[in-house]
Design a protein around this motif. Sequence first.
Motif, mmCIF file in Angstrom:
data_model
loop_
_atom_site.group_PDB
_atom_site.id
_atom_site.type_symbol
_atom_site.label_atom_id
_atom_site.label_comp_id
_atom_site.label_asym_id
_atom_site.label_seq_id
_atom_site.Cartn_x
_atom_site.Cartn_y
_atom_site.Cartn_z
ATOM 1 N N ASP A 137 0.823 -1.216 0.000
ATOM 2 C CA ASP A 137 0.000 0.000 0.000
ATOM 3 C C ASP A 137 0.861 1.271 0.000
ATOM 4 O OD1 ASP A 137 -2.719 1.342 0.520
ATOM 5 O OD2 ASP A 137 -1.404 2.192 2.056
ATOM 6 N N GLU A 138 0.461 2.209 -0.844
ATOM 7 C CA GLU A 138 1.240 3.444 -1.040
ATOM 8 C C GLU A 138 1.377 4.275 0.241
ATOM 9 O OE1 GLU A 138 -0.268 5.660 -4.414
ATOM 10 O OE2 GLU A 138 0.925 7.420 -3.885
ATOM 11 N N MET A 139 0.276 4.446 0.960
ATOM 12 C CA MET A 139 0.335 5.268 2.186
ATOM 13 C C MET A 139 1.171 4.575 3.269
ATOM 14 S SD MET A 139 -1.252 7.960 1.271
ATOM 15 C CE MET A 139 -1.382 7.909 -0.513
ATOM 16 N N ASP A 140 0.991 3.239 3.393
ATOM 17 C CA ASP A 140 1.808 2.466 4.348
ATOM 18 C C ASP A 140 3.289 2.701 4.057
ATOM 19 O OD1 ASP A 140 -0.293 1.259 5.578
ATOM 20 O OD2 ASP A 140 -0.176 -0.624 4.469
ATOM 21 N N LEU A 142 4.756 5.161 2.300
ATOM 22 C CA LEU A 142 5.219 6.546 2.515
ATOM 23 C C LEU A 142 5.554 6.751 3.988
ATOM 24 C CD1 LEU A 142 2.730 8.684 0.366
ATOM 25 C CD2 LEU A 142 5.178 8.397 -0.032
ATOM 26 N N VAL A 143 4.662 6.261 4.843
ATOM 27 C CA VAL A 143 4.853 6.451 6.283
ATOM 28 C C VAL A 143 6.049 5.650 6.779
ATOM 29 C CG1 VAL A 143 3.820 6.050 8.560
ATOM 30 C CG2 VAL A 143 2.446 7.047 6.729
ATOM 31 N N SER A 144 6.161 4.385 6.380
ATOM 32 C CA SER A 144 7.296 3.615 6.915
ATOM 33 C C SER A 144 8.620 4.117 6.339
ATOM 34 C CB SER A 144 7.122 2.107 6.742
ATOM 35 O OG SER A 144 6.739 1.805 5.446
ATOM 36 N N GLY A 145 8.594 4.599 5.084
ATOM 37 C CA GLY A 145 9.819 5.178 4.501
ATOM 38 C C GLY A 145 10.232 6.433 5.254
ATOM 39 N N SER A 146 9.254 7.260 5.569
ATOM 40 C CA SER A 146 9.540 8.498 6.293
ATOM 41 C C SER A 146 10.053 8.189 7.707
ATOM 42 C CB SER A 146 8.268 9.344 6.344
ATOM 43 O OG SER A 146 8.414 10.408 7.221
ATOM 44 N N ASN A 147 9.373 7.275 8.400
ATOM 45 C CA ASN A 147 9.822 6.905 9.755
ATOM 46 C C ASN A 147 11.220 6.296 9.724
ATOM 47 O OD1 ASN A 147 7.518 7.837 10.985
ATOM 48 N ND2 ASN A 147 6.499 5.848 10.993
ATOM 49 N N PHE A 148 11.471 5.477 8.724
ATOM 50 C CA PHE A 148 12.798 4.865 8.588
ATOM 51 C C PHE A 148 13.879 5.946 8.446
ATOM 52 C CE2 PHE A 148 16.008 3.590 5.333
ATOM 53 C CZ PHE A 148 16.765 2.756 6.138
ATOM 54 N N LEU A 149 13.650 6.880 7.546
ATOM 55 C CA LEU A 149 14.650 7.934 7.331
ATOM 56 C C LEU A 149 14.846 8.785 8.581
ATOM 57 C CD1 LEU A 149 13.703 9.111 3.721
ATOM 58 C CD2 LEU A 149 15.810 7.956 4.395
ATOM 59 N N LEU A 150 13.728 9.128 9.224
ATOM 60 C CA LEU A 150 13.822 9.999 10.405
ATOM 61 C C LEU A 150 14.478 9.294 11.583
ATOM 62 C CD1 LEU A 150 10.316 11.674 10.113
ATOM 63 C CD2 LEU A 150 12.517 12.832 9.890
ATOM 64 N N LYS A 151 14.344 7.983 11.614
ATOM 65 C CA LYS A 151 14.904 7.249 12.750
ATOM 66 C C LYS A 151 16.355 6.850 12.536
ATOM 67 C CE LYS A 151 11.020 5.368 15.140
ATOM 68 N NZ LYS A 151 10.248 4.208 15.479
ATOM 69 N N VAL A 152 16.685 6.450 11.332
ATOM 70 C CA VAL A 152 18.003 5.838 11.186
ATOM 71 C C VAL A 152 19.036 6.622 10.372
ATOM 72 C CG1 VAL A 152 17.135 3.486 11.518
ATOM 73 C CG2 VAL A 152 17.303 4.403 9.229
ATOM 74 N N ASP A 196 3.153 2.402 12.928
ATOM 75 C CA ASP A 196 2.179 1.938 11.936
ATOM 76 C C ASP A 196 0.831 2.603 12.140
ATOM 77 O OD1 ASP A 196 3.902 -0.073 10.748
ATOM 78 O OD2 ASP A 196 3.686 -1.116 12.671
ATOM 79 N N LYS A 197 0.859 3.729 12.794
ATOM 80 C CA LYS A 197 -0.402 4.385 13.130
ATOM 81 C C LYS A 197 -0.483 5.705 12.372
ATOM 82 C CE LYS A 197 -3.035 5.263 17.271
ATOM 83 N NZ LYS A 197 -2.794 6.336 18.188
ATOM 84 N N PHE A 198 -1.371 5.752 11.409
ATOM 85 C CA PHE A 198 -1.477 6.984 10.628
ATOM 86 C C PHE A 198 -2.842 7.075 9.969
ATOM 87 C CE2 PHE A 198 -0.039 3.773 7.649
ATOM 88 C CZ PHE A 198 -0.823 4.028 6.528
ATOM 89 N N GLN A 199 -3.140 8.289 9.473
ATOM 90 C CA GLN A 199 -4.399 8.504 8.762
ATOM 91 C C GLN A 199 -4.161 9.544 7.678
ATOM 92 O OE1 GLN A 199 -7.306 10.378 11.269
ATOM 93 N NE2 GLN A 199 -8.921 10.250 9.725
ATOM 94 N N ARG A 200 -4.602 9.241 6.451
ATOM 95 C CA ARG A 200 -4.493 10.252 5.383
ATOM 96 C C ARG A 200 -5.621 11.249 5.617
ATOM 97 N NH1 ARG A 200 -6.223 11.761 0.114
ATOM 98 N NH2 ARG A 200 -4.506 12.303 -1.280
ATOM 99 N N LEU A 355 11.531 3.327 -0.263
ATOM 100 C CA LEU A 355 12.226 2.837 0.935
ATOM 101 C C LEU A 355 11.252 2.099 1.849
ATOM 102 C CD1 LEU A 355 14.597 5.840 1.715
ATOM 103 C CD2 LEU A 355 15.334 3.490 1.283
ATOM 104 N N GLY A 356 10.013 2.614 1.911
ATOM 105 C CA GLY A 356 8.989 1.957 2.720
ATOM 106 C C GLY A 356 8.692 0.566 2.181
ATOM 107 N N ALA A 357 8.604 0.447 0.873
ATOM 108 C CA ALA A 357 8.347 -0.862 0.255
ATOM 109 C C ALA A 357 9.529 -1.789 0.543
ATOM 110 C CB ALA A 357 8.141 -0.708 -1.245
ATOM 111 N N PHE A 358 10.714 -1.224 0.463
ATOM 112 C CA PHE A 358 11.926 -2.012 0.700
ATOM 113 C C PHE A 358 11.975 -2.541 2.134
ATOM 114 C CE2 PHE A 358 16.417 -2.686 1.546
ATOM 115 C CZ PHE A 358 16.823 -3.351 0.400
ATOM 116 N N THR A 359 11.647 -1.668 3.072
ATOM 117 C CA THR A 359 11.734 -2.084 4.476
ATOM 118 C C THR A 359 10.548 -2.958 4.892
ATOM 119 O OG1 THR A 359 10.687 -0.046 5.205
ATOM 120 C CG2 THR A 359 13.078 -0.075 5.224
#
Length: 403
Positions: A137-140, A142-152, A196-200, A355-359
């Motif tokens: 899923d695209e939104m999933d 985007l969020v996990s890619g963003s969290n990944f970058l911001l965290k690591v 994993d908690k978000f809302q568009r 990146l989100g898809a990758f992770t």
Amino acid sequence: MGSESNLIEFQAMSLVGEEISHMALDIGGSLIKMVCFLNSDSAGDQSPQSKDEKRDIPNGKLSGHFLRGNLHLLKFETSKISDCIEFLSSKKLQRCGKWCPESRTDDKITVKATGGGAFKFAELFKEKLGITLDKADEMDCLVSGSNFLLKVVQREAFTYMDGKKEYVQIDQKDLFPYLLVNIGSGVSMIKVDGEDKFQRVSGTSVGGGTFLGLGKLLTNCKSFDELLELSHQGNNRVIDMLVGDIYGGLDYSKIGLTSNAIASSFGKAITEHKELEDYKAEDISRSLLRMISNNIGQIAYLNALRFGLKRIIFGGFFIRGHAYTMDTISVAVNFWSKGEAKAMFLRHEGFLGALGAFTSCERDGLDDMMAHELVEHLPSGVNSPKDGVIQDSDPIENENIKV
Ligand SMILES: Nc1ncnc2c1ncn2[C@@H]1O[C@H](COP(=O)(O)OP(=O)(O)OP(=O)(O)O)[C@@H](O)[C@H]1O
Ligand SMILES: CC(C)(CO)[C@@H](O)C(=O)NCCC(=O)O
């Protein structure tokens, strides 16, 4: 991988002659983003720190296995998807081994893919490359890619105001909530409350596709880079109607508008008897960029206000680390929020979905790999451009990540 820790390093290196052991795609309306993992072993890396070697991590707290390789970030135009297909067919995709255990059983290559194109082009990938797109899923993503970058990734987020870039070290415990504004062809606004908690919460169709589409129609520009380059030399005041144009050079201070604030984007075009040809392409490009950036900044602020969010993080390839775009967005957020909310940008802005898809490749243990200790070495170079890969003037987009 279990409890083992991994050292992830970020460096630049070339793609030449290497075998892709794992990859993910984000196929958007304008661009295809690709993240490829190239295992050092497959490149014949005989260094003492090659794959799976055990050693102590410098801080002395952890030890474990290390998977070494490179994350390469690439992009192609979606309208030229054949370039992407050609690029992939020229690379060896590992059919089996650690990164694609499912492939071992039926010799099927499965690649994580997100964005609308994961649906639209599924058959094409199957037919041309024998690749099955495993849709995420695209939104999933985007969020996990963003969290990944911001965290690591160190020095990932930054503010940009009055030509000044300042990196922001976000405390991990204080990361959520934030508003993620992804400016692609269209714009998605996502309230992120947790891993994993978000809302568009909102979106707008006036985005990067609008800038490029209208820009191509109104000027003779053929590409995004050309249009952006033109905007550097332009003056938006030639086309935009300013408060001062309406108020005889005066500010309208009672409602907080200075004389040089834009009262109406492109508004001057109605008062003058001019044709399109009478305007310079650079002025049109500048006004267009300003109008779209300002509008997105304002809608973002309104959504942040709706949910009481102070931090707004902008991603998507529309930004492209471009000073005027970031400045306009920052000024809009600052102006409307009276300094309460802050606009932030990301170094790897365009690769959130990929990146989100990758992770998200849990079955491959990549999620574990990403979740652990990470040390970044700042990139020391760029990869060699390949046929079909868009070449950028912006060094960030040619950056590779070594893990
Ligand atoms: N080299 C480029 N070619 C085309 N557009 C570019 C380029 N570089 C930046 N852009 C801008 O980035 C936008 C696309 O951004 P991005 O790749 O994040 O979105 P997308 O995934 O294609 O779109 P969507 O998510 O809406 O499907 C384009 O509409 C354009 O404004
Ligand atoms: C349709 C998507 C999600 C495709 O990436 C994107 O282009 C978008 O968020 N567009 C804005 C659509 C809207 O909310 O009006």
